[in-house]
Each structure stands twice: as C-alpha cells, then as structure tokens.
Design a protein around this motif. Structure first.
Motif, PDB file in Angstrom:
ATOM      1  N   MET A  89       0.846  -1.185   0.000  1.00  0.00           N
ATOM      2  CA  MET A  89       0.000   0.000   0.000  1.00  0.00           C
ATOM      3  C   MET A  89       0.883   1.236   0.000  1.00  0.00           C
ATOM      4  N   GLY A  90       0.551   2.210  -0.801  1.00  0.00           N
ATOM      5  CA  GLY A  90       1.347   3.427  -0.833  1.00  0.00           C
ATOM      6  C   GLY A  90       0.465   4.636  -1.044  1.00  0.00           C
ATOM      7  N   PHE A  91       1.006   5.765  -0.717  1.00  0.00           N
ATOM      8  CA  PHE A  91       0.284   7.010  -0.930  1.00  0.00           C
ATOM      9  C   PHE A  91       1.227   8.024  -1.555  1.00  0.00           C
ATOM     10  N   THR A  92       0.638   8.917  -2.323  1.00  0.00           N
ATOM     11  CA  THR A  92       1.372  10.105  -2.720  1.00  0.00           C
ATOM     12  C   THR A  92       0.622  11.295  -2.147  1.00  0.00           C
ATOM     13  N   GLY A  93       1.312  12.407  -2.069  1.00  0.00           N
ATOM     14  CA  GLY A  93       0.657  13.601  -1.560  1.00  0.00           C
ATOM     15  C   GLY A  93       1.463  14.812  -1.941  1.00  0.00           C
ATOM     16  N   GLN A  94       0.888  15.963  -1.745  1.00  0.00           N
ATOM     17  CA  GLN A  94       1.600  17.190  -2.095  1.00  0.00           C
ATOM     18  C   GLN A  94       1.027  18.380  -1.351  1.00  0.00           C
ATOM     19  N   CYS A  95       1.824  19.451  -1.358  1.00  0.00           N
ATOM     20  CA  CYS A  95       1.363  20.701  -0.761  1.00  0.00           C
ATOM     21  C   CYS A  95       0.416  21.402  -1.730  1.00  0.00           C
ATOM     22  N   ARG A  96      -0.111  22.511  -1.297  1.00  0.00           N
ATOM     23  CA  ARG A  96      -1.089  23.241  -2.115  1.00  0.00           C
ATOM     24  C   ARG A  96      -0.495  23.718  -3.427  1.00  0.00           C
ATOM     25  N   CYS A  97       0.757  24.181  -3.421  1.00  0.00           N
ATOM     26  CA  CYS A  97       1.336  24.740  -4.655  1.00  0.00           C
ATOM     27  C   CYS A  97       1.986  23.670  -5.519  1.00  0.00           C
ATOM     28  N   GLY A  98       2.213  22.487  -4.958  1.00  0.00           N
ATOM     29  CA  GLY A  98       2.739  21.382  -5.755  1.00  0.00           C
ATOM     30  C   GLY A  98       4.255  21.316  -5.827  1.00  0.00           C
ATOM     31  N   ARG A  99       4.972  22.184  -5.087  1.00  0.00           N
ATOM     32  CA  ARG A  99       6.440  22.140  -5.153  1.00  0.00           C
ATOM     33  C   ARG A  99       7.039  21.067  -4.242  1.00  0.00           C
ATOM     34  N   VAL A 100       6.274  20.623  -3.253  1.00  0.00           N
ATOM     35  CA  VAL A 100       6.758  19.550  -2.374  1.00  0.00           C
ATOM     36  C   VAL A 100       5.840  18.341  -2.523  1.00  0.00           C
ATOM     37  N   THR A 134       9.057  18.916  15.701  1.00  0.00           N
ATOM     38  CA  THR A 134       9.528  19.689  14.549  1.00  0.00           C
ATOM     39  C   THR A 134       8.538  19.530  13.408  1.00  0.00           C
ATOM     40  N   GLN A 135       7.992  20.644  12.996  1.00  0.00           N
ATOM     41  CA  GLN A 135       6.986  20.669  11.938  1.00  0.00           C
ATOM     42  C   GLN A 135       7.662  20.974  10.612  1.00  0.00           C
ATOM     43  N   TYR A 136       7.216  20.339   9.564  1.00  0.00           N
ATOM     44  CA  TYR A 136       7.757  20.578   8.222  1.00  0.00           C
ATOM     45  C   TYR A 136       6.651  21.085   7.310  1.00  0.00           C
ATOM     46  N   ALA A 137       6.976  22.169   6.618  1.00  0.00           N
ATOM     47  CA  ALA A 137       5.993  22.789   5.727  1.00  0.00           C
ATOM     48  C   ALA A 137       6.656  23.089   4.392  1.00  0.00           C
ATOM     49  N   CYS A 138       5.846  23.234   3.365  1.00  0.00           N
ATOM     50  CA  CYS A 138       6.378  23.674   2.070  1.00  0.00           C
ATOM     51  C   CYS A 138       7.007  25.049   2.249  1.00  0.00           C
ATOM     52  N   GLY A 139       8.222  25.230   1.699  1.00  0.00           N
ATOM     53  CA  GLY A 139       8.916  26.503   1.813  1.00  0.00           C
ATOM     54  C   GLY A 139       8.308  27.605   0.964  1.00  0.00           C
ATOM     55  N   THR A 140       7.407  27.244   0.084  1.00  0.00           N
ATOM     56  CA  THR A 140       6.782  28.258  -0.780  1.00  0.00           C
ATOM     57  C   THR A 140       5.376  28.605  -0.309  1.00  0.00           C
ATOM     58  N   CYS A 141       4.520  27.586  -0.161  1.00  0.00           N
ATOM     59  CA  CYS A 141       3.111  27.885   0.150  1.00  0.00           C
ATOM     60  C   CYS A 141       2.762  27.621   1.614  1.00  0.00           C
ATOM     61  N   PHE A 142       3.731  27.111   2.393  1.00  0.00           N
ATOM     62  CA  PHE A 142       3.574  26.918   3.844  1.00  0.00           C
ATOM     63  C   PHE A 142       2.546  25.869   4.244  1.00  0.00           C
TER      64      PHE A 142
END
Ligand SMILES: [Zn+2]
Ligand SMILES: [Zn+2]
Length: 157
Positions: free
Chosen positions: A1-12, A70-78
């Motif tokens: 089983m696997g998942f993909t995912g992304q941030c709102r802007c798609g850079r991460v 420690t929280q990790y967020a997209c560096g562009t869209c947060f």
C-alpha cells in the motif's frame, strides 16, 4: 500500500511506502485547531523511513509536553506536511489531508473530543477519548496495526 501527496502549490511531494494502512486518527485539541485553522487535524502515524519528501521544506521546532516537535511545511506555500517528535523517534506524523485519495480514508479514533466543535458528529462505536488516551488504550484501539510502543498521541502533534 502506498500514498502520494503534495502541498497546495505542488512544489513539495510526499511518497509513503507502507505495508499496511498506517494508523489514522483525528485530534480535536485546540493546538490542532489552531495549526490547521480548522475543526480538527488528521494524523497518520508512519515510520519515518516510509515517508519520502521531495522539494524544499521549512521547519519549525518547539517544545510540547516536554518533547521537541519539529513541523515541516512547504517553503513556498507553507502547507504543513508532517512533523517529527522526540516523543516518537523514528516516526513521521503526516497531515493526512495532503494525501491523494484522503477522501477515502476514515479515522480509526478521535482524541480530545472534549474540545470537539459542536457541529462535528462522530460515527457510533468509533474509539474516542475526551482528552489524550493512554498509550495502551490508543494502541488497542488501533489494534489492526502493529504499534509496539505507542506514546500518548496528543504529544505527537
Ligand atoms: Zn507548496
Ligand atoms: Zn491535537
């Protein structure tokens, strides 16, 4: 089983490689409401090695219940993507709403329902606790999953 995912802007992008469906639960605590700007947070407990991240992230570390989270967020869209915590070494707690197909996932448990917003109704028979359950109670609620040593889940976000 696997998942993909992304941030709102798609850079991460995230890639999850899990043998079984990782435990998913909702946390209705005030911290999660503030973090998410919403009614609750959806947390998926994953082995850190099973979570691959591509793209530039920013991180923010803070003390929480005597642990460092420690929280990790997209560096562009947060978009907040996942966190790590000294309460659960070797794990990443993924914000499950960023996953593709998240609409098909159902939380196995709800914690901090004492803080639940009144319009949110939970299904009959679902595991829930007013605050944070004991690690043992939480592990048994997620019993289909293999969680050998589960810290209190409220300390994980
Ligand atoms: Zn982004
Ligand atoms: Zn929470």
């Amino acid at each position: 089983m696997g998942f993909t995912g992304q941030c709102r802007c798609g850079r991460v992008h995230l890639q999850l490689r899990t043998e079984t469906l990782a435990p998913l639960y909702a946390c209705h605590c005030l911290d999660c409401q503030r973090w998410s700007g919403s009614a609750f947070a959806l947390h998926m407990l994953c082995s850190a090695q099973a979570v691959d991240v591509s793209g530039d992230t920013l991180s923010y570390s803070h003390a929480h219940d005597g642990q460092i989270s420690t929280q990790y967020a997209c560096g562009t869209c947060f978009t907040r993507l996942f966190n790590e915590t000294t309460a659960a070494p070797g794990m990443r707690v993924v914000r499950a709403g960023v996953l593709d197909g998240a609409e098909r996932l159902t939380p196995m448990a709800h914690i901090w329902v004492a803080r639940k917003q009144s319009w949110v109704s939970l299904p009959e028979g679902i595991a829930q606790w007013p605050q944070s359950p004991t690690p043992e109670a939480f592990a048994s609620a997620l019993s289909e999953q293999t969680l050998t040593s589960t810290p209190p889940p409220a300390a994980l976000d």
